[in-house]
Every structure is written in C-alpha cells, then in structure tokens.
Design a protein around this motif. Sequence first.
Motif, PDB file in Angstrom:
ATOM      1  N   ALA A  86     -22.432 -48.389 -73.791  1.00 20.50           N
ATOM      2  CA  ALA A  86     -22.068 -49.773 -73.429  1.00 20.50           C
ATOM      3  C   ALA A  86     -20.557 -49.962 -73.500  1.00 20.50           C
ATOM      4  O   ALA A  86     -19.893 -49.447 -74.400  1.00 20.50           O
ATOM      5  CB  ALA A  86     -22.760 -50.756 -74.367  1.00 20.50           C
ATOM      6  N   HIS A  87     -20.036 -50.755 -72.557  1.00 19.41           N
ATOM      7  CA  HIS A  87     -18.602 -51.048 -72.548  1.00 19.41           C
ATOM      8  C   HIS A  87     -18.159 -51.639 -73.881  1.00 19.41           C
ATOM      9  O   HIS A  87     -17.099 -51.298 -74.404  1.00 19.41           O
ATOM     10  CB  HIS A  87     -18.282 -52.023 -71.403  1.00 19.41           C
ATOM     11  N   VAL A  88     -18.995 -52.509 -74.472  1.00 18.26           N
ATOM     12  CA  VAL A  88     -18.591 -53.205 -75.712  1.00 18.26           C
ATOM     13  C   VAL A  88     -18.351 -52.249 -76.877  1.00 18.26           C
ATOM     14  O   VAL A  88     -17.625 -52.606 -77.803  1.00 18.26           O
ATOM     15  CB  VAL A  88     -19.593 -54.312 -76.137  1.00 18.26           C
ATOM     16  N   VAL A  89     -18.978 -51.063 -76.850  1.00 22.92           N
ATOM     17  CA  VAL A  89     -18.714 -50.109 -77.941  1.00 22.92           C
ATOM     18  C   VAL A  89     -17.951 -48.870 -77.470  1.00 22.92           C
ATOM     19  O   VAL A  89     -17.667 -47.978 -78.274  1.00 22.92           O
ATOM     20  CB  VAL A  89     -20.003 -49.661 -78.674  1.00 22.92           C
ATOM     21  N   THR A  90     -17.649 -48.796 -76.179  1.00 20.35           N
ATOM     22  CA  THR A  90     -16.969 -47.597 -75.659  1.00 20.35           C
ATOM     23  C   THR A  90     -15.515 -47.887 -75.299  1.00 20.35           C
ATOM     24  O   THR A  90     -14.620 -47.108 -75.639  1.00 20.35           O
ATOM     25  CB  THR A  90     -17.703 -47.080 -74.396  1.00 20.35           C
ATOM     26  N   TYR A  91     -15.298 -49.017 -74.610  1.00 21.69           N
ATOM     27  CA  TYR A  91     -13.982 -49.263 -74.012  1.00 21.69           C
ATOM     28  C   TYR A  91     -13.282 -50.516 -74.547  1.00 21.69           C
ATOM     29  O   TYR A  91     -12.367 -51.007 -73.919  1.00 21.69           O
ATOM     30  CB  TYR A  91     -14.121 -49.390 -72.498  1.00 21.69           C
ATOM     31  N   ALA A 137     -27.215 -56.466 -76.880  1.00 19.31           N
ATOM     32  CA  ALA A 137     -26.382 -56.623 -75.675  1.00 19.31           C
ATOM     33  C   ALA A 137     -26.784 -55.587 -74.633  1.00 19.31           C
ATOM     34  O   ALA A 137     -27.029 -54.422 -74.965  1.00 19.31           O
ATOM     35  CB  ALA A 137     -24.901 -56.451 -76.026  1.00 19.31           C
ATOM     36  N   VAL A 138     -26.853 -56.024 -73.385  1.00 20.42           N
ATOM     37  CA  VAL A 138     -27.079 -55.099 -72.271  1.00 20.42           C
ATOM     38  C   VAL A 138     -25.979 -55.298 -71.234  1.00 20.42           C
ATOM     39  O   VAL A 138     -25.261 -56.301 -71.266  1.00 20.42           O
ATOM     40  CB  VAL A 138     -28.473 -55.297 -71.624  1.00 20.42           C
ATOM     41  N   GLU A 139     -25.871 -54.332 -70.319  1.00 23.57           N
ATOM     42  CA  GLU A 139     -24.786 -54.348 -69.326  1.00 23.57           C
ATOM     43  C   GLU A 139     -25.385 -54.324 -67.921  1.00 23.57           C
ATOM     44  O   GLU A 139     -26.152 -53.409 -67.596  1.00 23.57           O
ATOM     45  CB  GLU A 139     -23.941 -53.092 -69.573  1.00 23.57           C
ATOM     46  N   GLN A 140     -25.040 -55.314 -67.124  1.00 23.31           N
ATOM     47  CA  GLN A 140     -25.609 -55.445 -65.771  1.00 23.31           C
ATOM     48  C   GLN A 140     -24.486 -55.673 -64.770  1.00 23.31           C
ATOM     49  O   GLN A 140     -23.848 -56.712 -64.812  1.00 23.31           O
ATOM     50  CB  GLN A 140     -26.601 -56.631 -65.769  1.00 23.31           C
ATOM     51  N   THR A 141     -24.172 -54.747 -63.833  1.00 28.96           N
ATOM     52  CA  THR A 141     -24.709 -53.405 -63.742  1.00 28.96           C
ATOM     53  C   THR A 141     -24.096 -52.538 -64.837  1.00 28.96           C
ATOM     54  O   THR A 141     -23.158 -52.964 -65.509  1.00 28.96           O
ATOM     55  CB  THR A 141     -24.372 -52.784 -62.360  1.00 28.96           C
ATOM     56  N   HIS A 142     -24.620 -51.326 -64.991  1.00 34.09           N
ATOM     57  CA  HIS A 142     -24.145 -50.484 -66.077  1.00 34.09           C
ATOM     58  C   HIS A 142     -23.014 -49.576 -65.593  1.00 34.09           C
ATOM     59  O   HIS A 142     -23.216 -48.748 -64.709  1.00 34.09           O
ATOM     60  CB  HIS A 142     -25.292 -49.650 -66.635  1.00 34.09           C
ATOM     61  N   ASN A 143     -21.844 -49.758 -66.203  1.00 37.02           N
ATOM     62  CA  ASN A 143     -20.652 -49.034 -65.750  1.00 37.02           C
ATOM     63  C   ASN A 143     -20.821 -47.522 -65.942  1.00 37.02           C
ATOM     64  O   ASN A 143     -20.901 -46.763 -64.973  1.00 37.02           O
ATOM     65  CB  ASN A 143     -19.429 -49.578 -66.510  1.00 37.02           C
ATOM     66  N   ARG A 144     -20.896 -47.073 -67.199  1.00 33.88           N
ATOM     67  CA  ARG A 144     -21.049 -45.626 -67.420  1.00 33.88           C
ATOM     68  C   ARG A 144     -22.420 -45.122 -66.955  1.00 33.88           C
ATOM     69  O   ARG A 144     -22.629 -43.920 -66.792  1.00 33.88           O
ATOM     70  CB  ARG A 144     -20.802 -45.286 -68.899  1.00 33.88           C
ATOM     71  N   HIS A 170     -27.373 -60.895 -75.262  1.00 31.42           N
ATOM     72  CA  HIS A 170     -26.122 -61.083 -74.507  1.00 31.42           C
ATOM     73  C   HIS A 170     -26.097 -60.150 -73.310  1.00 31.42           C
ATOM     74  O   HIS A 170     -26.541 -59.005 -73.393  1.00 31.42           O
ATOM     75  CB  HIS A 170     -24.912 -60.773 -75.412  1.00 31.42           C
ATOM     76  N   CYS A 171     -25.537 -60.617 -72.220  1.00 25.08           N
ATOM     77  CA  CYS A 171     -25.351 -59.768 -71.037  1.00 25.08           C
ATOM     78  C   CYS A 171     -23.871 -59.578 -70.757  1.00 25.08           C
ATOM     79  O   CYS A 171     -23.149 -60.556 -70.527  1.00 25.08           O
ATOM     80  CB  CYS A 171     -26.003 -60.418 -69.819  1.00 25.08           C
ATOM     81  N   ASP A 172     -23.421 -58.317 -70.798  1.00 23.99           N
ATOM     82  CA  ASP A 172     -22.100 -57.993 -70.263  1.00 23.99           C
ATOM     83  C   ASP A 172     -22.297 -57.892 -68.753  1.00 23.99           C
ATOM     84  O   ASP A 172     -22.694 -56.858 -68.221  1.00 23.99           O
ATOM     85  CB  ASP A 172     -21.606 -56.665 -70.857  1.00 23.99           C
ATOM     86  N   GLY A 173     -22.031 -59.009 -68.094  1.00 25.83           N
ATOM     87  CA  GLY A 173     -22.281 -59.079 -66.649  1.00 25.83           C
ATOM     88  C   GLY A 173     -21.006 -58.941 -65.840  1.00 25.83           C
ATOM     89  O   GLY A 173     -20.812 -59.662 -64.856  1.00 25.83           O
ATOM     90  N   ALA A 174     -20.146 -58.007 -66.253  1.00 22.24           N
ATOM     91  CA  ALA A 174     -18.898 -57.788 -65.507  1.00 22.24           C
ATOM     92  C   ALA A 174     -19.188 -57.631 -64.015  1.00 22.24           C
ATOM     93  O   ALA A 174     -18.464 -58.152 -63.171  1.00 22.24           O
ATOM     94  CB  ALA A 174     -18.169 -56.566 -66.051  1.00 22.24           C
ATOM     95  N   ARG A 175     -20.272 -56.892 -63.706  1.00 25.82           N
ATOM     96  CA  ARG A 175     -20.658 -56.679 -62.294  1.00 25.82           C
ATOM     97  C   ARG A 175     -22.058 -57.220 -62.028  1.00 25.82           C
ATOM     98  O   ARG A 175     -22.833 -56.628 -61.273  1.00 25.82           O
ATOM     99  CB  ARG A 175     -20.569 -55.186 -61.942  1.00 25.82           C
TER     100      ARG A 175
END
Length: 343
Positions: A86-91, A137-144, A170-175
């Motif tokens: 996940a971006h929140v723990v990687t970048y 937290a989830v990421e939509q869409t998933h970057n990595r 929570h949704c990391d909805g960057a994309r």
Amino acid sequence: MADFLVDLRSDTVTRPTAGMREAMATAEVGDDVYGEDPTVNALEAEVAALFGHEAALFAPSGSMANQIALQLLVPPGNELLCDADAHVVTYEIGAAAAYGGISSRTWPAVGADIDPETVARMVRPDGYFAVPTRAIAVEQTHNRGGGGVIPLATLRELRRVADDAGVALHCDGARIWHAHVADRVPLIEYGRLFDTLSVCLSKGLGAPVGSLVIGSAEQIGRARMIRKRMGGGMRQAGILAAAGRYALAHHVDRLAEDHARAARLAEAVAPFGVLASAVRTNLVPLDLTKHALDAHALAAAARAEGVLVSVLGPRTARLVTHMDLDDAAIDHAVTVLPRILAA
Ligand SMILES: Cc1ncc(COP(=O)(O)O)c(C=O)c1O
C-alpha cells in the motif's frame, strides 16, 4: 537522445492544458485558512457530493490527504491494517508512525486481489495487552498492484468485515477515477462504502496539484485542524482548486483513452514478460525476472530512443499512460520497446 520524448514514467507528469490554465487565471479566490476561498469551497462541496459524503477538505498532496484521514481514524498507539504494497506504508516515508503515532500491520501484497476473510482474521480487538485495530485501508486503483481494480463485491465484503469488527474503512482513492471508468461503478457507490476517502486531482486528471479528504462534517472539521498542524493550510488556493474543478468537468471520462493506450502497450510487450490481461487501467507493470535486461538497462535503452519508463525495482519496470500522450506517442513506444526487449 532521440528528440521524440514519450514520458511513460507516471501520470503525475502532465501539464495543465490551455483551458485549465484559463480557469486557474480567472478563478475567484480568498484566504482559505479563513475558509473564504469560494473556489476551494465549491470544489470541496462538489467532491463531497460526488461521493455522497457530507464534507471534503482540499489538501496539497495525496500523501497529506491519506495521512490526515488516518489520523482521523486511528488514535496514537492504535493500529491500521493494509496490504504490504500500500502507498500509505510504502511511499509516505513512515508518516503514519512519525506524525500519527500509528502502528501499521500488513497483509501480504496481493494488489487489488484482496481476500476479506484474511483481513477479518487480522483484526485485533480492544484489550490492555494488544494493539487494537481501528481502521483498514485499501487502495483503488492499486498503484504497486499494476493499476488493479478492487471489485465492488470485495469492497462490500470488506465493509461487512469492518462493521462486524467495529473498525473504520479508508480508501486511498488517488486513482479511484480510473476504477470508476474501468468498472463503470458510480463514484457515489464507492463513496458509501468508506468512512473516509482520499482522492487526487493530479494523477491522471491533469491538475498540477491537489487532493481531497472526504468524510463526515465532524471528521472534516477535525481534518481542517490536522491539515493546519501539518503545515498544509493554504491561502489563495482557489487558483489550484480551479484546476481541480476543471479536471473533474473535463478529464474523467477521457481516462478510457488512457486505458486503451495502456492495453496497446501491454499487448506490445506481452511476449517479453507482462500479461496483457492483467492490465485494467493506465498502469502497465513489466516483470523482467526472466529477461536478459534488467529494469535499469531497459530504462537506459528506452531513454536513448526517446521513451522514458519507471524503474520500480531491479527487475521491475512500469509504463503509465496519461493525458499528455496521444496515439502517435504510443505508436513510437510500441515500436521502440519490443525492439529493445527482443534484442
Ligand atoms: C495510490 C497513491 N496514493 C497516494 C499517492 C500520493 O500522492 P502525492 O504524490 O500527491 O503525495 C500516490 C502518488 O502517486 C499514489 O499512487
């Protein structure tokens, strides 16, 4: 260096269009720290409504929007669950721990292919001897995860898991716009599944700056204070919000073009290590594990022919389509990349 430069590194490299610059130049502005910027206020109301929430807050970056949301949901010394990629723990450079005192625990990286039962088993209850889980937290869409889209059914299951455990989602909805276009899921449908979302205007939508935190009126009131504490209170930010409003009005539906161009790239390099069927949106991961070239060698050879690609690891590269690339640019890339990979 060839003079034909096709920048496939990221969808953050876009420059504002003439129409967007015009909207920025003519934006009505005020001091947003006083809550007096009409263009920021309009953008916040518009985005909250798009996702069916009460309120939203404009923030300078996706990282800050994520971190504000996490601080809303997880008190210091409590736990966030997310995937290991996940971006929140990687970048985000350890921000959850550094600023929020948040403990993070991850499930193995599977991109968008999440098993809700695995997540359910990880939730820790309240107790004096363990770190209590407060949010997922989830990421939509998933970057990595190669731009993968989490299916609506999986998100509904995760909502059930969160409700059963009494934790927030929570949704990391960057994309998230890309997911909306790829799966034709209304944004409001995504919105109602999450307690908070962060969304970005500068990844694929073409705005130069800007993200929003979305949630209840009470949460966004607190978010405003957290943003100020983190140094993210901006003044005449309407110039930036105008770019965001323009992007939402003009650049969401066109993402389908970026997805089609990504599919073309995937098809062209498929014989050399990437599965075309795995590409759903605008990110094309290249796995070079079994290839003679490593990611740095590929990037150097491509650059010499006017194509820029991202190096994500020694044997992982990435191609990204975006609105500053047209069909001629993709024609050039699908000529150059297979030739390099075949050599
Ligand atoms: C999934 C995801 N979340 C958050 C961010 C952070 O955005 P920013 O670079 O604006 O901090 C990014 C950046 O690319 C991202 O890909």
